[in-house]
Scaffold this motif. Structure first.
Motif, PDB file in Angstrom:
ATOM      1  N   CYS A 192       0.833  -1.204   0.000  1.00  0.00           N
ATOM      2  CA  CYS A 192       0.000   0.000   0.000  1.00  0.00           C
ATOM      3  C   CYS A 192       0.869   1.256   0.000  1.00  0.00           C
ATOM      4  N   ARG A 193       2.037   1.170   0.644  1.00  0.00           N
ATOM      5  CA  ARG A 193       2.931   2.326   0.727  1.00  0.00           C
ATOM      6  C   ARG A 193       3.452   2.752  -0.641  1.00  0.00           C
ATOM      7  N   THR A 194       3.550   1.805  -1.576  1.00  0.00           N
ATOM      8  CA  THR A 194       4.111   2.118  -2.892  1.00  0.00           C
ATOM      9  C   THR A 194       3.055   2.079  -3.997  1.00  0.00           C
ATOM     10  N   ASP A 195       1.795   1.931  -3.631  1.00  0.00           N
ATOM     11  CA  ASP A 195       0.728   1.897  -4.622  1.00  0.00           C
ATOM     12  C   ASP A 195       0.685   3.233  -5.376  1.00  0.00           C
ATOM     13  N   PRO A 196       0.665   3.216  -6.700  1.00  0.00           N
ATOM     14  CA  PRO A 196       0.726   4.476  -7.459  1.00  0.00           C
ATOM     15  C   PRO A 196      -0.493   5.370  -7.263  1.00  0.00           C
ATOM     16  N   ASP A 197      -1.619   4.805  -6.872  1.00  0.00           N
ATOM     17  CA  ASP A 197      -2.839   5.604  -6.725  1.00  0.00           C
ATOM     18  C   ASP A 197      -3.033   6.154  -5.320  1.00  0.00           C
ATOM     19  N   ILE A 198      -2.769   5.349  -4.305  1.00  0.00           N
ATOM     20  CA  ILE A 198      -3.062   5.788  -2.929  1.00  0.00           C
ATOM     21  C   ILE A 198      -1.832   5.812  -2.025  1.00  0.00           C
ATOM     22  N   GLY A 199      -0.662   5.474  -2.582  1.00  0.00           N
ATOM     23  CA  GLY A 199       0.532   5.346  -1.754  1.00  0.00           C
ATOM     24  C   GLY A 199       0.887   6.587  -0.960  1.00  0.00           C
ATOM     25  N   GLU A 200       0.851   7.745  -1.599  1.00  0.00           N
ATOM     26  CA  GLU A 200       1.234   8.973  -0.899  1.00  0.00           C
ATOM     27  C   GLU A 200       0.273   9.262   0.256  1.00  0.00           C
ATOM     28  N   ARG A 201      -1.004   9.114   0.000  1.00  0.00           N
ATOM     29  CA  ARG A 201      -1.996   9.394   1.045  1.00  0.00           C
ATOM     30  C   ARG A 201      -1.895   8.360   2.164  1.00  0.00           C
TER      31      ARG A 201
END
Length: 229
Positions: free
Chosen positions: A103-112
């Motif tokens: 989840c930390r590196t997911d391109p869609d929600i990673g930053e959030r």
């Protein structure tokens, strides 16, 4: 990572356009390694008690000067970080069904996800074994009293922490702290919590109002990451 049954807490009160994620701490690692434990260095009394048993600990800088703080009870490093609003709940609320690391590196929600996971208003020192015992279980009041005995070194401590496999009941004088952390995560990020927990959180917030120590901690965190609980 299983899906949680959730109910919206603040959707009717707060428009998504006013949710403002903290962006001062870029991720959980930065919060943990460089910032969070700094609050506890040199502190005494209520400000250095872990959340579930109230056992005092000492935070000290590492010898290598990298900023990471060693957490010790009787010289044993057995204190970890408890997320009042678990990281798995954060992932589920953001629609990430992968492992936490993914989840930390997911391109869609990673930053959030990283900003929410590293939000220090949601982070509390806790004994590792009780942090693991709670896992992602929701909080509630459990009928009956079966306090735990926790052994640290040669000492045995009574701990008002109960777990019936479905719910966890924290000790009374930190219930408000945990409730306010969860309320904060919901108002800050638009998250929801498992169904059935809301009545307990509301009563705990009333029955256990903020102490001076909790207020000092909240102010310090606000200075570090720019958002206020």
């Amino acid at each position: 990572m299983g899906a949680l049954k959730v109910i919206p807490l603040v959707a009717a009160l707060i428009s998504p356009s006013v949710w403002a994620d903290q962006e001062g701490i870029r991720n959980y690692k930065k919060a943990l390694d460089e910032v969070f434990w700094g609050f506890y260095v040199g502190k005494k009394g209520d400000e250095t008690r872990e959340i579930y048993c109230g056992i005092a600990f000492k935070a000290v800088p590492r010898d290598d000067g990298r900023g990471f703080m060693a957490k010790r009870v009787m010289n044993l490093e057995i204190i970890s970080i408890e997320h009042a609003f678990p990281a798995e709940w954060i992932a589920n609320n953001l629609g990430c069904t992968k492992k936490r690391e993914e989840c930390r590196t997911d391109p869609d929600i990673g930053e959030r996800f990283n900003h929410a996971e590293g939000d220090m208003h949601n982070m509390w020192p806790a004994l590792q074994k009780l942090n693991a015992s709670r896992g992602i279980l929701p909080f509630a009041e459990i009928k009956g009293e079966e306090p735990r005995e926790i052994q640290i070194g040669a000492k045995v401590f009574k701990c008002d922490f109960e777990n019936n496999g479905k719910w966890v009941e924290p000790r009374p004088n930190v219930r408000g702290n945990l409730a306010r952390s969860i309320f904060y995560m919901c108002s800050e990020y638009g998250f929801a919590v498992p169904k059935g927990m809301m009545p307990f959180l509301r009563s705990w917030n009333r029955e256990d109002p903020p102490t001076p120590a909790e207020r000092r901690r909240a102010e310090w965190i606000a200075e570090q990451q720019g958002t206020r609980n």
